[in-house]
Scaffold this active site. Structure first.
Site, PDB file in Angstrom:
ATOM      1  N   MET A  37      93.565 -33.450  98.801  1.00 38.27           N
ATOM      2  CA  MET A  37      93.555 -32.082  99.273  1.00 38.27           C
ATOM      3  C   MET A  37      93.714 -32.062 100.786  1.00 38.27           C
ATOM      4  O   MET A  37      93.330 -32.997 101.480  1.00 38.27           O
ATOM      5  CB  MET A  37      92.262 -31.387  98.859  1.00 38.27           C
ATOM      6  CG  MET A  37      92.044 -31.343  97.348  1.00 38.27           C
ATOM      7  SD  MET A  37      93.414 -30.609  96.436  1.00 38.27           S
ATOM      8  CE  MET A  37      93.411 -28.942  97.074  1.00 38.27           C
ATOM      9  N   ASP A  80      87.576 -34.660  97.043  1.00 37.99           N
ATOM     10  CA  ASP A  80      88.896 -34.080  97.337  1.00 37.99           C
ATOM     11  C   ASP A  80      90.049 -35.066  97.173  1.00 37.99           C
ATOM     12  O   ASP A  80      91.129 -34.863  97.710  1.00 37.99           O
ATOM     13  CB  ASP A  80      88.913 -33.517  98.758  1.00 37.99           C
ATOM     14  CG  ASP A  80      88.755 -34.583  99.819  1.00 37.99           C
ATOM     15  OD1 ASP A  80      88.313 -35.699  99.490  1.00 37.99           O
ATOM     16  OD2 ASP A  80      89.060 -34.303 100.990  1.00 37.99           O
ATOM     17  N   GLU A  81      89.842 -36.122  96.409  1.00 32.78           N
ATOM     18  CA  GLU A  81      90.892 -37.138  96.262  1.00 32.78           C
ATOM     19  C   GLU A  81      90.804 -37.784  94.886  1.00 32.78           C
ATOM     20  O   GLU A  81      89.702 -38.028  94.378  1.00 32.78           O
ATOM     21  CB  GLU A  81      90.737 -38.205  97.355  1.00 32.78           C
ATOM     22  CG  GLU A  81      91.795 -39.284  97.316  1.00 32.78           C
ATOM     23  CD  GLU A  81      91.606 -40.306  98.441  1.00 32.78           C
ATOM     24  OE1 GLU A  81      92.509 -41.139  98.610  1.00 32.78           O
ATOM     25  OE2 GLU A  81      90.553 -40.280  99.103  1.00 32.78           O
TER      26      GLU A  81
END
EC number: 2.7.7.7
Length: 393
Positions: A1, A93-94
């Site tokens: 993200m 976020d990954e």
């Protein structure tokens, strides 16, 4: 993200769009995230807030909302799992996805990447950057290559050329200290690494050397592992002022125990080991651990263990940061039945009831009385600071 935390804040509050946004407010803390607008002023994550405010005084500094970030993260991971056969979440976020065998369904990998990006944007109003490559480490590098909103593909035939021009610092696992160590022997590029055989690197630097040579050759055989489990849950806070006030420190432990207990119950896990972390005024730190007689996810049991660890410390100087961690996990289902404990059963039911209320009405919708006192004191402190500012004091 792309700049995940600050992008969520900007998506939720359109007034923040285009503004430099930093996650972190305390002048004694550090920035946990910075928007791309803030990065133009040189602000980076882990930078002291004091320094960030000097670089960009007009930036918007926010406290951060981890529960909201986790909520959006869950939506994103669900989108990925609906499109990709094997997904490994690496952080909030990954994630990595093994898309072997999807050619007949989606066509070339770039088609799948574009669809993934489009669905995430449609569902969350957030952008992401995607890297496509033969293995995980190259895919990670590619995902950072053209942020924000990028799509970078490294095909097998292009790997040698791509690596030939790659700075060593771009290889995950080659940090600043390792780079400095390599610089002292004249190694600053991938070709420098490849100029010496793997045996040389293994003999001189052991596993690190073999790892470096493998990555310089584009080798990474680590698989995408779905359902990767966390090894611990933790929470910590940098205090507004250094303190020796044990009552204040214990209230922070309560707030942290609430967060950790709820996270453990959400994961369906219990921990055997409770760890207390303390950082002092001079930035020195200590950790103390206590192993319980049986695994727990009960807030009061976590709190009691942390408080006993705190009580055993003399605190030679004021405390700057305090935190709790719970580790040595056991699955809830795996816990052996023990003699019934009425008090423990009540505590479990109370925790579960509070979790349900918070899930429905928000994390601050219900608080234990002691935590509510801490919240009230924090609000009064903020109002006092605001009044002093308005009066020019």
């Amino acid at each position: 993200m792309d700049a995940f935390f600050t992008s969520v804040e900007q998506a939720d509050d359109p007034r923040l769009q285009g503004q430099p946004v930093v996650i972190g407010q305390s002048l004694r803390g550090v920035a946990s995230a910075a928007s791309y607008e803030a990065r133009k002023y040189g602000i980076r994550s882990a930078m002291p807030i004091v320094q960030a405010k000097k670089l960009c005084p007009h930036a918007v500094f926010l406290p951060g909302r981890m529960s909201r970030y986790r909520e959006i993260s869950g939506k994103i991971m669900n989108i990925m799992r609906a499109l990709c056969p094997v997904v490994e979440q690496a952080s909030v976020d990954e994630a990595y996805a093994d898309i072997s065998g999807t050619l007949r369904i989606f066509g070339p990998p770039e088609n799948l990447a574009r669809r993934l990006k489009a669905e995430i944007l449609s569902d969350t109003n957030l952008t992401c950057s995607v890297g496509i490559a033969p293995n995980k480490f190259l895919a990670k590098i590619a995902s950072d290559w053209d942020k924000p909103g990028g799509l970078t593909s490294i095909r097998p035939a292009d790997v040698p050329t791509f690596l030939h021009e790659l700075p060593l610092g771009k290889i995950p696992g080659v940090g600043k200290h390792f780079q400095e160590e390599l610089r002292r022997i004249g190694v600053t590029t991938v070709p420098h690494v490849l100029a010496r055989p793997r045996a040389y690197w293994s003999e001189t630097m052991g596993k690190r050397g073999a790892f470096l040579h493998d990555r310089a050759c584009g080798i990474d055989d680590s698989p995408v592992v779905p359902g990767h489990d966390p090894k611990s849950c933790s929470a910590e806070n940098t205090l507004e002022r250094d303190t020796l006030d044990r009552t204040l420190l214990e209230r922070w432990l309560l707030i942290q125990a609430e967060r950790i207990g709820r996270e453990l119950r959400g994961l369906g896990k219990k921990g055997l080991t409770v760890t207390l972390k303390i950082k002092f005024k001079d930035f020195s730190s200590i950790t103390r651990s206590r192993t319980l007689t049986r695994p727990t996810d009960i807030t009061t049991e976590i709190l009691e263990a942390a408080r006993k660890l705190l009580a055993a410390e003399k605190l030679p100087q004021p405390v700057r940061l305090i935190g709790i961690g719970v580790s040595n996990f056991r699955f809830v289902q795996a816990e052996l039945p023990l003699m019934p404990d009425a008090n423990r059963k009540r505590s479990q039911k109370l925790d579960q009831a509070m979790d349900r209320i918070r899930d429905k009405f928000g994390s601050t919708s219900i608080l234990r009385a002691e935590a509510a006192v801490r919240e009230t004191e924090a609000i009064e402190d903020l109002l006092s600071q605001k009044n002093r500012t308005l009066n020019g004091q």
